[in-house]
Design a protein around this motif. Sequence first.
Motif, PDB file in Angstrom:
ATOM      1  N   SER A  66     -27.441  23.352-101.578  1.00  0.00           N
ATOM      2  CA  SER A  66     -26.928  22.016-101.863  1.00  0.00           C
ATOM      3  C   SER A  66     -28.090  21.082-102.162  1.00  0.00           C
ATOM      4  O   SER A  66     -29.257  21.472-102.153  1.00  0.00           O
ATOM      5  N   SER A  97     -30.086  18.021-104.549  1.00  0.00           N
ATOM      6  CA  SER A  97     -30.515  17.916-105.947  1.00  0.00           C
ATOM      7  C   SER A  97     -31.709  18.821-106.198  1.00  0.00           C
ATOM      8  O   SER A  97     -32.407  19.242-105.273  1.00  0.00           O
ATOM      9  N   HIS A 135     -23.779  24.682-104.568  1.00  0.00           N
ATOM     10  CA  HIS A 135     -23.209  23.346-104.396  1.00  0.00           C
ATOM     11  C   HIS A 135     -24.247  22.291-104.762  1.00  0.00           C
ATOM     12  O   HIS A 135     -24.315  21.236-104.134  1.00  0.00           O
ATOM     13  N   GLN A 144     -26.263  19.389-106.939  1.00  0.00           N
ATOM     14  CA  GLN A 144     -25.762  18.173-107.570  1.00  0.00           C
ATOM     15  C   GLN A 144     -26.897  17.436-108.257  1.00  0.00           C
ATOM     16  O   GLN A 144     -28.073  17.779-108.110  1.00  0.00           O
ATOM     17  N   ASN A 173     -21.559  24.724-110.321  1.00  0.00           N
ATOM     18  CA  ASN A 173     -22.081  23.607-109.531  1.00  0.00           C
ATOM     19  C   ASN A 173     -21.401  22.343-110.049  1.00  0.00           C
ATOM     20  O   ASN A 173     -21.932  21.662-110.935  1.00  0.00           O
ATOM     21  N   SER A 226     -21.096  19.346-109.318  1.00  0.00           N
ATOM     22  CA  SER A 226     -21.733  18.023-109.270  1.00  0.00           C
ATOM     23  C   SER A 226     -23.031  17.958-110.062  1.00  0.00           C
ATOM     24  O   SER A 226     -23.715  16.936-110.032  1.00  0.00           O
ATOM     25  N   CYS A 274     -25.171  17.581-113.490  1.00  0.00           N
ATOM     26  CA  CYS A 274     -24.927  16.899-114.751  1.00  0.00           C
ATOM     27  C   CYS A 274     -26.090  17.150-115.694  1.00  0.00           C
ATOM     28  O   CYS A 274     -27.173  17.553-115.294  1.00  0.00           O
ATOM     29  N   LYS A 276     -22.053  17.571-119.255  1.00  0.00           N
ATOM     30  CA  LYS A 276     -21.549  16.479-118.427  1.00  0.00           C
ATOM     31  C   LYS A 276     -22.641  15.430-118.307  1.00  0.00           C
ATOM     32  O   LYS A 276     -23.754  15.735-117.883  1.00  0.00           O
ATOM     33  N   CYS A 334     -24.780  12.236-117.002  1.00  0.00           N
ATOM     34  CA  CYS A 334     -25.159  11.796-115.668  1.00  0.00           C
ATOM     35  C   CYS A 334     -24.882  10.310-115.510  1.00  0.00           C
ATOM     36  O   CYS A 334     -24.994   9.537-116.467  1.00  0.00           O
TER      37      CYS A 334
END
Length: 963
Positions: free
Chosen positions: A503, A505, A525, A527, A547, A549, A551, A557, A559
């Motif tokens: 998890s 960043s 997980h 992000q 994942n 979350s 971007c 996707k 940010c």
Amino acid sequence: MGTMLKKKSLFFVFTFLVLAPVFSRSLNPSLNDDVLGLIVFKADIQDPNLKLASWNEDDDSPCNWVGVKCNPRSNRVVELTLDGFSLSGRIGRGLLQLQFLRKLSLSSNNLTGNISPNLAKLQNLRTVDLSHNSLSGSIPDDFFKQCGSLRTISLAKNKFSGKIPSSLSLCSTLAAIDLSSNQFSGVFPSGIWGLNALRWLDLSDNLLEGEIPKGMELGVVCCLRAIDFSENSFSGNLPETMQKLSLCNFMNFRKNLFSGEVPTWVGEMKSLETLDLSGNKFSGEVPVSIGNLQPLKVLNFSANELTGSLPESIANCVNLVALDFSQNLIKGALPQWIFNLGSKEVSLSVDKIGGRMDGPLTSPKGSSFERLQVLDLSHNGFSGEIASGIGALSSLQLLNLSKNSLAGPIPVTIGELKALGVLDLSENWLNGTVPVEIGGAYSLKELRLEGNFLVGKIPTSIENCSALTSLVLSKNNLTGPIPAAIAKLANLQNVDLSFNSLSGSLPKQLANLVHLLSFNISQNHLQGELPAGVFFNTITPSSVSGNPSLCGSAVNKSCPAVLPKPIVLNPNSSSDATPDSVAPNMGHKRIILSISALIAIGAAAVIVIGVIAITVLNLRVRSSTSRSAAALTLSAGDDFSHSPTTDANSGKLVMFSGEPDFSTGAHALLNKDCELGRGGFGAVYRTVLRDGRAVAIKKLTVSSLVKSQDDFEREVKKLAKVRHPNLVALDGYYWTQSLQLLIYEFVSGGSLYKHLHEGSGGNFLTWNERFNIILGTAKSLARLHQSNIIHYNIKSSNVLIDSSGEPKVGDYGLARLLPMLDRYVLSSKIQSALGYMAPEFACRTVKITEKCDVYGFGVLVLEVVSGKRPVEYMEDDVVVLCDMVRGALEEGRVEECVDARLQGKFPAEEAIPVMKLGLICTSQVPSNRPDMGEVVNILELIRCPSEGQEGIGMNYLLNISIN
């Protein structure tokens, strides 16, 4: 001068062939016989490196010539040693004049043709070494009938075929025979066993077949020390009479078709130091008698069908350094004696061995057990825990226990293995955490722990393993963030952390890992935004999937925190501002309000104030950008005749870095005086930014075919993300319905085409410069293909040379701007690439792939080496470069393939494999062409062969078929 020397050489040849027999009837042999013979020999070969420059036909004696050794008393030539001189051509009759020659060594050259039966007439010859050449044909059966006092003959690594002559058995003085790595066929010549002086026999890597004769009288050849029959098709059992080879210390029967049980009499060959029976069809149990071979150092029974358990008697082989029983059907518990032999390599991988790793892996301090360097127990059925005593293997360099059923934690003593380079514990049932002590194994280059049940965080101590190139921890239950410590591992190439529960960043410092080839973080997980940089900008979507979350462009996707957008200018002018008035206002940018910002405005008064402020600011930006556009009028006569104040000219200028400020003004941007050249997709102009940086602007001439503005911008941005030292950087673009421009970095050195074909005087590319251009171009294409971009138009005019001599490939991926890949349109746009186009362009049923670029690159390679154009038109003929080089190489005419300006100034050991690589790349069948990544690897091996890898590079290409 050269003509005079050639005439003198021809005169000597005439004298030797016509007059020498007459003189010999009336005169005794003179010292000039040796001079004459060697000059005639030299006339039949090519000497590109001028190694034989000292051979002067006017000398009275050749005793001071390079490679020649004479008897000090008689001054007659007794040795001729020309190993590794890069000589080519044929072995002529001139050597027959050297009647006192005792040693002839011509190994590691490029000699071709047959071996002359007259060579055996030199009665004083004791050593003949013609290995590592390209000699071919069969050896005449009478070749050895007059072998005189011959003691050593080596014909290894040539292209000889046919049967081994039976006359070989007549050479009673032979002590060493090496016929390995040829294409000899037929049955084993049993007469060889009658050579009572034979010490060394190597027939490996041929096409020999049948059984080894059972009735041979090995008592005659009892002094044989080494025998190598590996990599043939011998079959049947090993004859019992071979046990008479009591002095033999090396026996290699690897990769044949031998069957039956391993004979117990092997234990009677008590001088054996190496016994290799791997890659056959031996069955049954390993004989207990193996334990009698105390001098044994290497025992390899891998890849057979052996069963049972390993006999404990092998513990008596106290000198073993390599033990390999992999790929068999052996079962039972892992023998404890393995850890007391002092073996430097133990490989039991891919066995179907059952049992547990019972007992601690320890031994008394100071025992030979501490010398173990390689322990490979992979692909088995071992269970239980890894004992902590494994830390006692202080010399261990490779530990592979993968694909077993081992359970329990990873011992913390792993950190005590200071010499360990590879640790593979993957696909077991290991649990617990990755121990912090792993950082103590600071020599690790590869760490594989995937497919276990490990939990906890990735320890930050991993940063101590500074040599690490592969880190694979996938398919575990690891949690927590990816530590920034990983970014300190500057040598990392492959990272796989997928299928965990990581998890947080991603550390931004990961962008500094310049050697990354793969980085898989899927199914976690994680992000936030992906790190910036060339690698992460082009990372494959599958490597980051799963994942939700994350971007960035790779996951399609955006940010929340958007970086400032590129400057967007509207060239629709509303004033008569001059270029000088542009500079003060160029810093203003359009303010874009996000939805979250709008929601945050709660009061109507604030909204009104905001609207008024934005309106005023936009008016100022519009005025500023319109004046900027005045500098972008792009005056080009009829090509762009509309007024910048009209709607027809309204467009969009985007610079990916820096300000779009052209100091030259409107008159020069697309002025024909600034034109650099024209290609299939458009003309190129040079201009200068206000900061003094020159740029090249390509005006596309495919406007009617270009995609919509959205598609055009999307494709251009993809091309701009691909950065590489050998690619021309795309710095920006300009769009209107009627005009599209691409803005590139300016490369000052001109095109490769001009360097090759329009140079003058002594200003031409050296071999090193050409090799670097080939390698740099290959790396750039490999980078494009890694980003799923096909160049489509590779040719020498699209390869530019910068001020430091480095190549930069331009015009890449422009076909992506077309609405569809129409072969007719494409081929019409790149007709200038005649000779570079792959044959599949002409076939609508064949898919256009990266292999089209490989074909064009292959042609480019031949162009760079030869200095010739891909297709040259003569008065009554058309010469295709690929066909010309292929024919010349097949006939040994290497000098005709290399640029005449390089003659005598290039290494043949590099030029020949490079040309062959070029021919392989131009194969008519796309699947036969290598990938550009493979091309880069081969080129790097040609220039700097790694130890044990030369066969992959130069030797492979020297021997590969180019048809």
